[in-house]
Write a protein that holds these residues in place. Structure first.
Motif, PDB file in Angstrom:
ATOM      1  N   UNK A  85       0.840  -1.208   0.000  1.00 34.52           N
ATOM      2  CA  UNK A  85       0.000   0.000   0.000  1.00 34.52           C
ATOM      3  C   UNK A  85       0.877   1.261   0.000  1.00 34.52           C
ATOM      4  N   UNK A  86       1.975   1.231   0.749  1.00 29.81           N
ATOM      5  CA  UNK A  86       2.892   2.380   0.765  1.00 29.81           C
ATOM      6  C   UNK A  86       3.473   2.620  -0.630  1.00 29.81           C
ATOM      7  N   UNK A  87       3.842   1.518  -1.320  1.00 30.87           N
ATOM      8  CA  UNK A  87       4.402   1.637  -2.665  1.00 30.87           C
ATOM      9  C   UNK A  87       3.357   2.156  -3.650  1.00 30.87           C
ATOM     10  N   UNK A  88       2.138   1.673  -3.493  1.00 29.56           N
ATOM     11  CA  UNK A  88       1.044   2.094  -4.371  1.00 29.56           C
ATOM     12  C   UNK A  88       0.766   3.582  -4.188  1.00 29.56           C
ATOM     13  N   UNK A  89       0.694   4.031  -2.947  1.00 30.04           N
ATOM     14  CA  UNK A  89       0.420   5.447  -2.662  1.00 30.04           C
ATOM     15  C   UNK A  89       1.519   6.347  -3.218  1.00 30.04           C
ATOM     16  N   UNK A  90       2.757   5.849  -3.193  1.00 26.55           N
ATOM     17  CA  UNK A  90       3.882   6.610  -3.733  1.00 26.55           C
ATOM     18  C   UNK A  90       3.716   6.816  -5.237  1.00 26.55           C
ATOM     19  N   UNK A  91       3.306   5.750  -5.957  1.00 22.46           N
ATOM     20  CA  UNK A  91       3.122   5.841  -7.407  1.00 22.46           C
ATOM     21  C   UNK A  91       1.934   6.734  -7.763  1.00 22.46           C
ATOM     22  N   UNK A  92       0.867   6.619  -6.997  1.00 18.18           N
ATOM     23  CA  UNK A  92      -0.332   7.426  -7.265  1.00 18.18           C
ATOM     24  C   UNK A  92      -0.033   8.912  -7.075  1.00 18.18           C
ATOM     25  N   UNK A  93       0.797   9.232  -6.082  1.00 17.33           N
ATOM     26  CA  UNK A  93       1.159  10.640  -5.841  1.00 17.33           C
ATOM     27  C   UNK A  93       1.926  11.228  -7.032  1.00 17.33           C
ATOM     28  N   UNK A  94       2.589  10.343  -7.807  1.00 20.18           N
ATOM     29  CA  UNK A  94       3.301  10.781  -9.019  1.00 20.18           C
ATOM     30  C   UNK A  94       2.416  10.647 -10.260  1.00 20.18           C
ATOM     31  N   UNK A  95       1.121  10.398 -10.020  1.00 18.43           N
ATOM     32  CA  UNK A  95       0.113  10.290 -11.096  1.00 18.43           C
ATOM     33  C   UNK A  95       0.376   9.114 -12.032  1.00 18.43           C
ATOM     34  N   UNK A  96       0.896   8.033 -11.471  1.00 14.73           N
ATOM     35  CA  UNK A  96       1.112   6.803 -12.228  1.00 14.73           C
ATOM     36  C   UNK A  96       0.074   5.758 -11.838  1.00 14.73           C
ATOM     37  N   UNK A  97       0.050   4.646 -12.551  1.00 18.35           N
ATOM     38  CA  UNK A  97      -0.896   3.564 -12.276  1.00 18.35           C
ATOM     39  C   UNK A  97      -0.144   2.319 -11.815  1.00 18.35           C
ATOM     40  N   UNK A  98      -0.897   1.411 -11.195  1.00 15.83           N
ATOM     41  CA  UNK A  98      -0.288   0.205 -10.622  1.00 15.83           C
ATOM     42  C   UNK A  98      -1.092  -1.033 -11.023  1.00 15.83           C
ATOM     43  N   UNK A  99      -0.383  -2.113 -11.342  1.00 17.12           N
ATOM     44  CA  UNK A  99      -1.002  -3.423 -11.554  1.00 17.12           C
ATOM     45  C   UNK A  99      -0.558  -4.344 -10.431  1.00 17.12           C
ATOM     46  N   UNK A 100      -1.500  -5.092  -9.893  1.00 20.06           N
ATOM     47  CA  UNK A 100      -1.194  -6.050  -8.821  1.00 20.06           C
ATOM     48  C   UNK A 100      -1.705  -7.421  -9.245  1.00 20.06           C
ATOM     49  N   UNK A 101      -0.857  -8.442  -9.138  1.00 24.20           N
ATOM     50  CA  UNK A 101      -1.297  -9.798  -9.489  1.00 24.20           C
ATOM     51  C   UNK A 101      -1.391 -10.660  -8.235  1.00 24.20           C
ATOM     52  N   UNK A 102      -2.472 -11.416  -8.179  1.00 24.20           N
ATOM     53  CA  UNK A 102      -2.713 -12.345  -7.071  1.00 24.20           C
ATOM     54  C   UNK A 102      -2.826 -13.758  -7.647  1.00 24.20           C
ATOM     55  N   UNK A 103      -3.067 -14.733  -6.790  1.00 20.88           N
ATOM     56  CA  UNK A 103      -3.168 -16.116  -7.254  1.00 20.88           C
ATOM     57  C   UNK A 103      -4.605 -16.592  -7.438  1.00 20.88           C
ATOM     58  N   UNK A 104      -5.574 -15.912  -6.793  1.00 20.95           N
ATOM     59  CA  UNK A 104      -6.968 -16.352  -6.887  1.00 20.95           C
ATOM     60  C   UNK A 104      -7.901 -15.176  -7.153  1.00 20.95           C
ATOM     61  N   UNK A 105      -9.059 -15.495  -7.730  1.00 18.43           N
ATOM     62  CA  UNK A 105     -10.072 -14.474  -7.993  1.00 18.43           C
ATOM     63  C   UNK A 105     -10.555 -13.862  -6.683  1.00 18.43           C
ATOM     64  N   UNK A 106     -10.790 -14.725  -5.706  1.00 19.15           N
ATOM     65  CA  UNK A 106     -11.293 -14.264  -4.414  1.00 19.15           C
ATOM     66  C   UNK A 106     -10.331 -13.268  -3.775  1.00 19.15           C
ATOM     67  N   UNK A 107      -9.052 -13.587  -3.877  1.00 20.01           N
ATOM     68  CA  UNK A 107      -8.043 -12.704  -3.279  1.00 20.01           C
ATOM     69  C   UNK A 107      -8.012 -11.353  -4.001  1.00 20.01           C
ATOM     70  N   UNK A 108      -8.160 -11.361  -5.330  1.00 18.31           N
ATOM     71  CA  UNK A 108      -8.146 -10.097  -6.086  1.00 18.31           C
ATOM     72  C   UNK A 108      -9.345  -9.235  -5.710  1.00 18.31           C
ATOM     73  N   UNK A 109     -10.498  -9.870  -5.510  1.00 16.57           N
ATOM     74  CA  UNK A 109     -11.703  -9.133  -5.122  1.00 16.57           C
ATOM     75  C   UNK A 109     -11.562  -8.535  -3.724  1.00 16.57           C
TER      76      UNK A 109
END
Length: 310
Positions: A85-109
């Protein structure tokens, strides 16, 4: 083999003649026996292509924009989600986007729900999302309506997202199809469209696939840096226009001339059908099959109307 099995059943029960079995595509061995010179083109060749070509490989490791393969960062932490979350917030503050990969659909939701609760605009993308909705979601990500997109293997290939500067891979050390060396390399590539692209891997221990993928990515990056230096190339992020999403059929219908639906008599209607039939053939000859199909449906409607007139 599926085609063979289906036809064999039809022959066995008398629905087809035995000769029907030979009305089929060539199988793999038959194709191989007919091939002479073969050129395999792949971003991630499998063992078969490498072996069949006797490892005679020409690599294309550099990009016209000078972009490098992303930096790889390995994290071993007690709370990977909180660190992420800290890394994501850092990228968003620079107006960039983030992709996150998980192993299951439930986990992504669940993760999308958790990030939203934290004030991060995020959503998930997996196989249960309809194709048209996937396109809309990706457009929202590029437009900034969503900052973080979470998925499984849907984030591997075919996504050209220059706004994405960070790819996060959770449970990167879980051996399997989603965390094979090939899958990992493809996932790394989602961050290679941005000059600040990087990948953060959350692991508990190193695996063979992980090491292979990291070593390959670092090898490419080292070569790219050297090539850029020798050729005075300054890496630049891709500048790609966000195309508007629309339904082709809607615009085809909108662009067609209004076709009158009131006719004085049968002859008037017959003339209209003849006119549309000629236009339909013109569109088909021009390979404009969508408009030809649209006109065909109109002709059907008018022919039914003609029957009612009789």
């Amino acid at each position: 083999m599926g085609d063979r099995s289906r036809k064999q059943k039809l022959v066995d029960f008398g629905f087809r003649l035995p000769s029907a079995i030979e009305n089929r595509p060539l199988n793999f061995e038959e194709i191989q026996s007919k091939l002479k010179n073969v050129l395999y083109v792949s971003a991630t060749p499998s063992e078969y292509e490498l072996t069949d070509s006797k490892h005679q490989i020409t690599e294309l490791l550099v990009r016209p924009t000078g972009l490098l393969d992303p930096k790889i960062e390995i994290r071993k932490v007690e709370s990977p989600v909180e660190d992420m979350i800290k890394e994501v917030e850092k990228e968003i503050s620079d107006r960039n986007r983030v992709l996150i990969t998980t192993l299951t659909k439930r986990m992504s939701e669940k993760l999308a729900e958790h990030l939203s609760f934290k004030g991060i605009k995020s959503t998930y993308l997996h196989s249960e999302i309809k194709p048209i909705d996937r396109i809309k979601i990706i457009k929202k990500l590029r437009m900034g309506e969503i900052d973080t997109l979470i998925g499984i293997n849907l984030l591997r290939e075919g996504l050209d997202l220059p706004e994405v500067s960070l790819v996060v891979i959770l449970d990167a050390d879980r051996e399997g199809f989603l965390r094979s060396a090939t899958s990992l390399i493809q996932t790394f590539g989602r961050a290679s469209r941005n000059v600040k692209g990087r990948v953060v891997l959350y692991i508990k221990g190193m695996t063979f696939s992980l090491k292979k993928a990291i070593d390959e990515s670092n090898r490419r990056r080292k070569y790219q840096i050297l090539y850029n230096k020798e050729n005075n190339i300054v890496p630049m992020s891709i500048n790609k226009k966000v195309k508007d999403f629309y339904d082709d059929d809607f615009w085809i219908r909108k662009s067609e001339e209004d076709i009158k639906v009131e006719f004085k008599d049968k002859e008037d209607l017959i003339r209209e059908i003849d006119k549309l039939s000629k236009l339909m053939k013109i569109k088909a000859n021009q390979l404009d099959f969508k408009r030809a199909a649209f006109l065909r449906e109109k002709i059907k409607y008018f022919k039914n109307l003609l029957i009612e007139m009789y």
